[in-house]
Design a protein around this motif. Structure first.
Motif, PDB file in Angstrom:
ATOM      1  N   PRO A 195       0.870  -1.076  -0.127  1.00  0.00           N
ATOM      2  CA  PRO A 195       0.130  -0.081  -0.062  1.00  0.00           C
ATOM      3  C   PRO A 195       0.790   1.375  -0.007  1.00  0.00           C
ATOM      4  O   PRO A 195       1.764   1.377   0.808  1.00  0.00           O
ATOM      5  CB  PRO A 195      -0.792  -0.144   1.265  1.00  0.00           C
ATOM      6  N   ASN A 196       0.602   2.200  -0.877  1.00  0.00           N
ATOM      7  CA  ASN A 196       1.261   3.416  -1.149  1.00  0.00           C
ATOM      8  C   ASN A 196       2.600   3.363  -1.435  1.00  0.00           C
ATOM      9  O   ASN A 196       3.398   4.296  -1.516  1.00  0.00           O
ATOM     10  CB  ASN A 196       1.188   4.307   0.262  1.00  0.00           C
ATOM     11  N   GLU A 197       2.895   2.143  -1.716  1.00  0.00           N
ATOM     12  CA  GLU A 197       4.474   2.027  -2.193  1.00  0.00           C
ATOM     13  C   GLU A 197       4.503   1.233  -3.574  1.00  0.00           C
ATOM     14  O   GLU A 197       5.526   1.864  -4.418  1.00  0.00           O
ATOM     15  CB  GLU A 197       5.231   1.282  -0.885  1.00  0.00           C
ATOM     16  N   ARG A 198       3.834   0.235  -3.611  1.00  0.00           N
ATOM     17  CA  ARG A 198       4.030  -0.603  -5.057  1.00  0.00           C
ATOM     18  C   ARG A 198       2.623  -0.981  -5.419  1.00  0.00           C
ATOM     19  O   ARG A 198       1.994  -1.543  -4.670  1.00  0.00           O
ATOM     20  CB  ARG A 198       5.121  -1.789  -4.612  1.00  0.00           C
ATOM     21  N   TRP A 199       2.388  -0.756  -6.735  1.00  0.00           N
ATOM     22  CA  TRP A 199       1.122  -1.243  -7.383  1.00  0.00           C
ATOM     23  C   TRP A 199       1.453  -2.476  -8.349  1.00  0.00           C
ATOM     24  O   TRP A 199       2.538  -2.523  -8.951  1.00  0.00           O
ATOM     25  CB  TRP A 199       0.646  -0.405  -7.904  1.00  0.00           C
ATOM     26  N   LEU A 200       0.299  -3.285  -8.653  1.00  0.00           N
ATOM     27  CA  LEU A 200       0.164  -4.118  -9.865  1.00  0.00           C
ATOM     28  C   LEU A 200       0.245  -3.578 -11.172  1.00  0.00           C
ATOM     29  O   LEU A 200       0.888  -3.957 -12.020  1.00  0.00           O
ATOM     30  CB  LEU A 200      -0.502  -5.264  -9.822  1.00  0.00           C
ATOM     31  N   ILE A 201      -0.628  -2.721 -11.275  1.00  0.00           N
ATOM     32  CA  ILE A 201      -0.927  -1.899 -12.716  1.00  0.00           C
ATOM     33  C   ILE A 201      -0.530  -0.626 -12.708  1.00  0.00           C
ATOM     34  O   ILE A 201      -0.624   0.187 -11.749  1.00  0.00           O
ATOM     35  CB  ILE A 201      -2.510  -1.876 -12.476  1.00  0.00           C
ATOM     36  N   ALA A 202       0.139  -0.275 -13.668  1.00  0.00           N
ATOM     37  CA  ALA A 202       0.572   1.180 -13.898  1.00  0.00           C
ATOM     38  C   ALA A 202      -0.443   2.229 -14.022  1.00  0.00           C
ATOM     39  O   ALA A 202      -0.430   3.442 -13.682  1.00  0.00           O
ATOM     40  CB  ALA A 202       1.472   1.216 -15.253  1.00  0.00           C
ATOM     41  N   ASN A 203      -1.619   2.074 -14.898  1.00  0.00           N
ATOM     42  CA  ASN A 203      -2.629   2.804 -15.179  1.00  0.00           C
ATOM     43  C   ASN A 203      -3.979   2.031 -15.464  1.00  0.00           C
ATOM     44  O   ASN A 203      -3.693   0.810 -16.173  1.00  0.00           O
ATOM     45  CB  ASN A 203      -2.248   3.649 -16.211  1.00  0.00           C
ATOM     46  N   GLY A 204      -5.202   2.552 -15.079  1.00  0.00           N
ATOM     47  CA  GLY A 204      -6.164   1.685 -15.480  1.00  0.00           C
ATOM     48  C   GLY A 204      -6.622   1.645 -17.106  1.00  0.00           C
ATOM     49  O   GLY A 204      -7.308   0.483 -17.250  1.00  0.00           O
ATOM     50  N   MET A 205      -6.314   2.282 -17.756  1.00  0.00           N
ATOM     51  CA  MET A 205      -6.531   2.273 -19.005  1.00  0.00           C
ATOM     52  C   MET A 205      -5.889   1.143 -19.728  1.00  0.00           C
ATOM     53  O   MET A 205      -6.543   0.610 -20.715  1.00  0.00           O
ATOM     54  CB  MET A 205      -5.920   3.538 -19.784  1.00  0.00           C
ATOM     55  N   GLU A 206      -4.936   0.563 -18.952  1.00  0.00           N
ATOM     56  CA  GLU A 206      -4.472  -0.811 -19.510  1.00  0.00           C
ATOM     57  C   GLU A 206      -5.524  -1.695 -19.746  1.00  0.00           C
ATOM     58  O   GLU A 206      -5.681  -2.472 -20.784  1.00  0.00           O
ATOM     59  CB  GLU A 206      -3.266  -1.328 -18.934  1.00  0.00           C
ATOM     60  N   ILE A 207      -6.341  -1.933 -18.629  1.00  0.00           N
ATOM     61  CA  ILE A 207      -7.431  -2.911 -18.484  1.00  0.00           C
ATOM     62  C   ILE A 207      -8.422  -2.616 -19.561  1.00  0.00           C
ATOM     63  O   ILE A 207      -8.800  -3.516 -20.386  1.00  0.00           O
ATOM     64  CB  ILE A 207      -8.088  -2.879 -17.191  1.00  0.00           C
ATOM     65  N   LEU A 248      -4.628  -2.009  -6.674  1.00  0.00           N
ATOM     66  CA  LEU A 248      -3.906  -2.425  -7.597  1.00  0.00           C
ATOM     67  C   LEU A 248      -3.270  -1.554  -8.509  1.00  0.00           C
ATOM     68  O   LEU A 248      -2.103  -1.552  -9.368  1.00  0.00           O
ATOM     69  CB  LEU A 248      -4.310  -3.588  -8.425  1.00  0.00           C
ATOM     70  N   ILE A 249      -3.880  -0.369  -8.694  1.00  0.00           N
ATOM     71  CA  ILE A 249      -3.643   0.481  -9.760  1.00  0.00           C
ATOM     72  C   ILE A 249      -2.822   1.847  -9.086  1.00  0.00           C
ATOM     73  O   ILE A 249      -3.239   2.366  -8.143  1.00  0.00           O
ATOM     74  CB  ILE A 249      -4.902   1.241 -10.511  1.00  0.00           C
ATOM     75  N   SER A 250      -1.728   2.067  -9.886  1.00  0.00           N
ATOM     76  CA  SER A 250      -0.760   3.171  -9.450  1.00  0.00           C
ATOM     77  C   SER A 250      -1.560   4.490  -9.376  1.00  0.00           C
ATOM     78  O   SER A 250      -2.506   4.799 -10.139  1.00  0.00           O
ATOM     79  CB  SER A 250       0.509   3.140  -9.959  1.00  0.00           C
TER      80      SER A 250
END
Length: 431
Positions: A195-207, A248-250
């Protein structure tokens, strides 16, 4: 370890091709090696560096042609605006690149040289490019406005070291197994999040873009009808909502300095993008992270399809060019020559639109940046099975509206349904 041209090419000694076209059914018309003059080429980062690196090899074939490369930020905004102003004022470069997202907007402009005409006769070559790329540059009247340069077969780039730390598998086939579908991607992907440090997905538009492309749905259909009411759109926005709720989303805005820097800082564990994104990792975003990245296919949709296209570029000549012979020498060499395509693929992860390249040895190699993985084993299958997108001159308007919708969902200020209605209202106001 920072990857360089020297590092990769020395590791692949013996695989370099002679500087000739990759012959298939027909070879492109080649101007004389004595052709001379100066031409200007407009493009965007990282493509300007790609061209600069190619020039020594090009000048071995054409020693009397001087190529001046100018790069303008962001293919679909500042660069696009610069090219449009040049077209309207009948000025600009000899050669200009066209990104797939704005190809439908630019290809109707009359200022492009018709490459189907003598002496170029590019219509005889179109069968040797990826079919969807050839179709994209050919207008209904038969005019060919540009040559396809590269396609964008899309995959899931992932950090092997982060996956290992989180207890997830690290080999591509294993990653595809644990991310069997979009629900599994969200469930299993939570293991890499801090949390607040590392995310799975760079941006939701990818999905959204990946799910729509897998289903073969573009912003507009072939008749020009807006597709925001297609069920896959709300389905994808709902998946964005689920991913956001799971943390999950940065929070970084796509293409912002913070977003770019997050890859090198190890704050983003995956990104779904076209093959070309690897070139940005290698040269700009994470040049010191060789061995840490891998590539797998994206999560499968309900039909089992994992393939999608995410990008592509094209290169054309302007009618105002004072040296079209030299301009053609450059663009035809860039997109069909073996040395050119090998260097662009192995150094910048640019996937050739020229199909003869697919049967070469150099496209299958153990890339040290990806921990020795032969990523073409992933991308060749994707290229063969992807559903081509339908291009429309108003794509950017819809894409911008949906991106706003995605950001509102991620920030928790709108439900998927509310965000979609807002996007429809915005699009209606701008069309």
């Amino acid at each position: 370890m920072q990857m360089t041209t020297t590092t990769i090419l020395s590791a692949l000694a013996g695989l370099a091709l002679a500087s000739t076209a990759l012959a298939q059914d027909a070879e492109p018309y080649r101007p004389s090696a004595d052709t001379s003059g100066t031409i200007t080429v407009w493009t965007w980062p990282n493509n300007d560096r790609t061209f600069a690196a190619l020039l020594p090899s090009f000048n071995e074939a054409y020693p009397n042609i001087k190529v001046e490369v100018q790069g303008f930020p962001n293919a679909d905004n500042q660069y696009l605006n610069t090219v449009q102003r040049a077209l309207l004022s009948n000025s600009g470069p000899d050669v200009a690149m066209i990104e797939i997202g704005v190809l439908a907007l630019l290809r109707e402009r009359p200022q492009w040289v018709d490459l189907a005409q003598d002496p170029y006769n590019a219509d005889e070559l179109m069968s040797q490019f990826a079919p969807f790329a050839a179709a994209n540059v050919t207008r209904p009247d038969g005019k060919i406005v540009a040559l396809p340069k590269h396609t964008g077969p899309g995959g899931l780039f992932y950090r092997r070291d982060i996956f290992e730390e989180a207890g997830l598998a690290t080999e591509p086939a294993e990653v595809e197994a644990i991310f069997a579908d979009w629900d599994a991607f969200i469930t299993e992907g939570q293991k890499v999040v801090k949390p607040n440090e590392r995310w799975l997905i760079a941006n939701g538009m990818e999905i959204v873009s990946t799910m729509m492309a897998q289903r073969g749905v573009s912003w507009f259909d072939t008749e020009g009808n807006l597709q925001l009411d297609n069920p896959i759109v709300i389905e994808a926005l709902t998946k964005v909502d689920q991913a956001a709720d799971a943390g999950l989303i940065s929070p970084f805005t796509m293409w912002s300095p913070e977003w770019q820097g997050a890859f090198g800082r190890g704050q983003i564990a995956t990104i779904m993008s076209g093959n070309w994104f690897g070139g940005l990792l290698k040269r700009a975003f994470a040049p010191d992270d060789a061995g840490k990245w891998g590539v797998a296919s994206a999560p499968a949709d309900e039909t089992g399809n994992r393939s999608f296209n995410a990008g592509g570029d094209h290169i054309g000549i302007l009618e105002t060019s004072q040296n079209k012979e030299a301009a053609w020498a450059f663009i035809s060499w860039v997109v069909t020559d073996g040395v050119s395509l090998q260097q662009q693929y192995q150094n910048d992860d640019l996937y050739p639109a020229w199909t003869a390249a697919g049967s070469t040895d150099w496209i299958n190699f153990q890339d040290p940046y990806y921990g020795g993985q032969n990523v073409n084993e992933v991308f060749a299958d994707i290229q063969a099975n992807l559903i081509p997108s339908t291009l429309n001159q108003d794509d950017n308007i819809v894409s911008d509206a949906v991106e706003t919708a995605v950001n509102n969902i991620v920030q928790g200020v709108a439900t998927p349904e509310e965000a979609l209605e807002q996007a429809k209202t915005e699009v209606a106001a701008r069309l």
